[in-house]
Write a protein that holds these residues in place. Structure first.
Motif, short mmCIF file in Angstrom:
data_model
loop_
_atom_site.label_atom_id
_atom_site.label_comp_id
_atom_site.label_asym_id
_atom_site.label_seq_id
_atom_site.Cartn_x
_atom_site.Cartn_y
_atom_site.Cartn_z
N LYS A 1 0.81 -1.23 0.00
CA LYS A 1 0.00 0.00 0.00
C LYS A 1 0.84 1.28 0.00
O LYS A 1 0.29 2.38 0.01
CB LYS A 1 -0.94 0.01 1.21
CG LYS A 1 -0.25 -0.02 2.56
CD LYS A 1 -1.30 -0.15 3.67
CE LYS A 1 -0.65 -0.15 5.05
NZ LYS A 1 -1.67 -0.30 6.13
N LYS B 1 4.12 3.40 -5.07
CA LYS B 1 3.79 2.69 -6.30
C LYS B 1 5.06 2.27 -7.03
O LYS B 1 5.18 1.14 -7.51
CB LYS B 1 2.95 3.57 -7.21
CG LYS B 1 1.52 3.81 -6.77
CD LYS B 1 0.80 4.57 -7.88
CE LYS B 1 -0.64 4.88 -7.53
NZ LYS B 1 -1.33 5.57 -8.64
N THR C 1 -2.97 -3.68 -9.16
CA THR C 1 -4.21 -3.03 -8.72
C THR C 1 -5.04 -3.99 -7.89
O THR C 1 -5.58 -3.62 -6.83
CB THR C 1 -5.00 -2.52 -9.93
OG1 THR C 1 -4.25 -1.48 -10.58
CG2 THR C 1 -6.35 -1.95 -9.49
N GLN D 1 -5.84 -3.32 -3.90
CA GLN D 1 -7.23 -3.15 -3.46
C GLN D 1 -7.72 -4.31 -2.62
O GLN D 1 -8.59 -4.14 -1.76
CB GLN D 1 -8.12 -2.94 -4.69
CG GLN D 1 -7.81 -1.64 -5.42
CD GLN D 1 -8.71 -1.39 -6.61
OE1 GLN D 1 -9.46 -2.27 -7.03
NE2 GLN D 1 -8.65 -0.17 -7.15
N GLU E 1 -4.74 3.00 -3.84
CA GLU E 1 -4.97 3.55 -5.17
C GLU E 1 -4.52 2.58 -6.25
O GLU E 1 -3.51 1.87 -6.11
CB GLU E 1 -4.22 4.87 -5.31
CG GLU E 1 -4.48 5.62 -6.61
CD GLU E 1 -3.65 6.90 -6.70
OE1 GLU E 1 -3.78 7.60 -7.73
OE2 GLU E 1 -2.90 7.18 -5.76
N SER E 2 -5.26 2.54 -7.35
CA SER E 2 -4.94 1.64 -8.45
C SER E 2 -3.68 2.10 -9.18
O SER E 2 -3.19 3.21 -8.99
CB SER E 2 -6.11 1.58 -9.43
OG SER E 2 -6.33 2.84 -10.02
#
Length: 535
Positions: A460, A463, A506, A510, A517-518
């Motif tokens: 999480k 990215k 993604t 999730q 966030e994707s």
């Protein structure tokens, strides 16, 4: 004169002992009169092939991860258990007898008592060969040992060879060649994958030895047991028609393989996975004359035990390789061409029904036996179940003896991915294919081996850092830099498209990262460009 008579009597006694010994051995052999003769275990499944109906039954349960199963000289199934026991079981009654227990076996992850082969000319060479791991001070050793079968037990251990081992990638499969030589498949003991291409190392090889452990004079390299190299982690080893030797081998993130072994053959690992289908691989294949696989699987299936089916009892399987899988939890039937140098078709049986299937053997009358591996270090979702682990029998059902049972009836299928359902997202499908065997469908991983993804800061958080890990994995050097958080290497998935990586990450973020966030395909591409420019 007395001396001559005494010598004569000694010769007579010796001959009598020999005859008694042979007769005693023959009395232990139970003749198999028919496919279903004397078998008492109930049928728990039926399956319809093209025109043949087969049944499945459990012959013994509550085992400690049976690693190798072989058809014994007494028509019992002889098998190893990972904890250190060698036993045999009567396939008709389920009666079990202990033959040997090795106390010094070291067991962690995929170490322990592993491969076994019984000499095919047992009446002349009553030998059983075993491969197991042990610890010497702080090092793991993979030992090849020979035992002699006497009075119903295995005795007189003789160490034939010792090589470095690890907690994974030990290979371990054994077989006796038609010329009487002992063939031993060794793993590359990754993460140090360089062993496979290093001819000074005996890891990542097929080794060929005389049955006393000495090196045959006609081996490819004088004074070396190496027969072939470039293997990653062989989990199946069997001779088929025409003295063809086949292996099943674990790939990495891609390209599990079936190989046809050649003397002095280089099978490419770690420079080549599967076929030569990248620029780097094409160069290496040309320079090193790499032998290409008969078949390769991406996504990986974790191929395990391998046997050759040659009888007419189940005609649909004649001249096939029968392959068990760990990751996909199934039995695969691989139809060969007449020469045995090509695989023509593939079909699946018992998909997800038995869990991880570790090994397979075929009886002289054409029955097939499977051993499950659900109580090992990395069980599949939903396993182990009650009475695991087991050895099961698969056999032809004669219509005159067995009625149809529609509740049990199944049909052999071609390759159908159970993840390819309309209600399954692409990200979830990719996760199941490439990630869940380690991190599990619930994201919890395997304690002490594969980290949990649930609420992980790596999942999480940044990215870019997560994309980098997904594309390029975790190497040995990265593990040292990251510290104890990662104790298991991770392959890179750079071979997937930007869109596929984005869909997978993604889903992970999730599902396990608190609805983080994707990630989109452009972000994946940006990281690839940045890494390439840094290089």
């Amino acid at each position: 004169m007395k001396i001559k008579k005494l010598s004569h009597h000694i010769i007579i006694v010796a001959l009598a002992i020999t005859i008694i010994g042979c007769n005693f051995f023959e009395k232990q052999i139970i003749p198999l009169k028919s496919v279903t003769d004397h078998f008492t275990t109930p049928i728990d499944a039926q399956l319809l092939l093209d025109s043949t109906r087969i049944g499945r039954s459990t012959i013994i349960s509550n085992l400690d991860v049976p690693w190798e199963i072989v058809w014994g000289p007494d028509n019992w199934i002889w098998f190893t258990e990972q904890g250190g026991k060698v036993s045999k079981v009567n396939p008709r009654t389920g009666k079990k007898k202990l033959l040997l227990e090795i106390q010094e076996v070291f067991r962690k992850r995929t170490t322990g008592l592993l491969g076994m082969v019984v000499h095919p000319k047992f009446e002349h060479f009553p030998y059983v060969f075993l491969n197991y791991t042990l610890k010497k001070e702080h090092s793991i050793i993979s030992r090849l040992e020979r035992y002699t079968y006497t009075n119903g037990v295995l005795v007189q251990p003789k160490v034939l060879l010792e090589i470095p081992g690890n907690t994974g990638h030990n290979g371990s499969r054994l077989t006796i060649a038609p010329d009487g030589k002992l063939m031993w498949a060794t793993g590359d003991i990754g993460p140090n994958t360089d062993n496979a291409q290093n001819l000074k190392s005996l890891n990542g090889k097929i080794l060929r030895l005389n049955i006393d452990g000495s090196i045959p004079k006609d081996n490819p390299f004088l004074g070396s047991p190496i027969w072939s190299w470039g293997q990653r982690n062989v989990q199946g080893l069997v001779y088929g028609n025409g003295n063809n030797l086949y292996t099943s081998e674990h790939g990495d993130a891609t390209d599990d393989e079936i190989n046809l072994m050649r003397r002095r053959g280089n099978y490419g690992w770690p420079n080549v996975t599967g076929f030569c289908d990248s620029l780097e691989e094409e160069v290496f294949c040309k320079d090193s004359t790499v032998v290409l696989p008969l078949k390769a699987w991406t996504p990986t299936i974790a191929p395990a035990g391998l046997d050759y089916y040659k009888t007419d009892i189940i005609p649909e399987w004649k001249n096939t390789l029968l392959l068990t899988t760990l990751k996909e939890n199934d039995l695969r039937v691989l139809k060969l061409n007449k020469e045995g140098n090509a695989i023509l078709s593939e079909s699946i049986l018992f998909n997800r029904e038995l869990g991880r299937i570790r090994d397979i053997c075929v009886s002289p009358i054409g029955d097939v036996y499977l051993s499950t591996s659900n109580c090992d270090w990395n069980p599949s979702d939903g396993f182990p179940v009650d009475q695991d682990d087991r050895i099961v029998r698969i056999f032809k059902l004669n219509d005159s003896e067995y009625e149809w049972d529609d509740k049990m009836l199944q049909v052999e299928t071609n390759l159908i991915q159970d993840t390819a359902k309309s209600n399954t997202s692409k990200g979830e499908m990719h996760y199941r294919q490439y990630c869940s065997s380690c991190h599990k469908s619930n994201g919890e991983g395997v304690a002490g081996i594969f980290p949990s993804l649930t609420n992980s800061e790596k999942v999480k958080g940044s990215k870019e850092e997560l994309i980098n890990l997904a594309l390029y994995g975790i190497t040995v050097n990265m593990k040292k830099k990251l510290g104890s958080l990662y104790d298991q290497s991770m392959p890179g998935f750079h071979f997937l498209s930007d869109e596929e990586v984005a869909e997978t990450l993604t889903y992970i973020r999730q599902q396990f990262g608190g609805d983080a966030e994707s990630i989109n395909a452009q972000e994946i591409n940006d990281v690839r460009v940045k890494i390439d420019s840094d290089d």
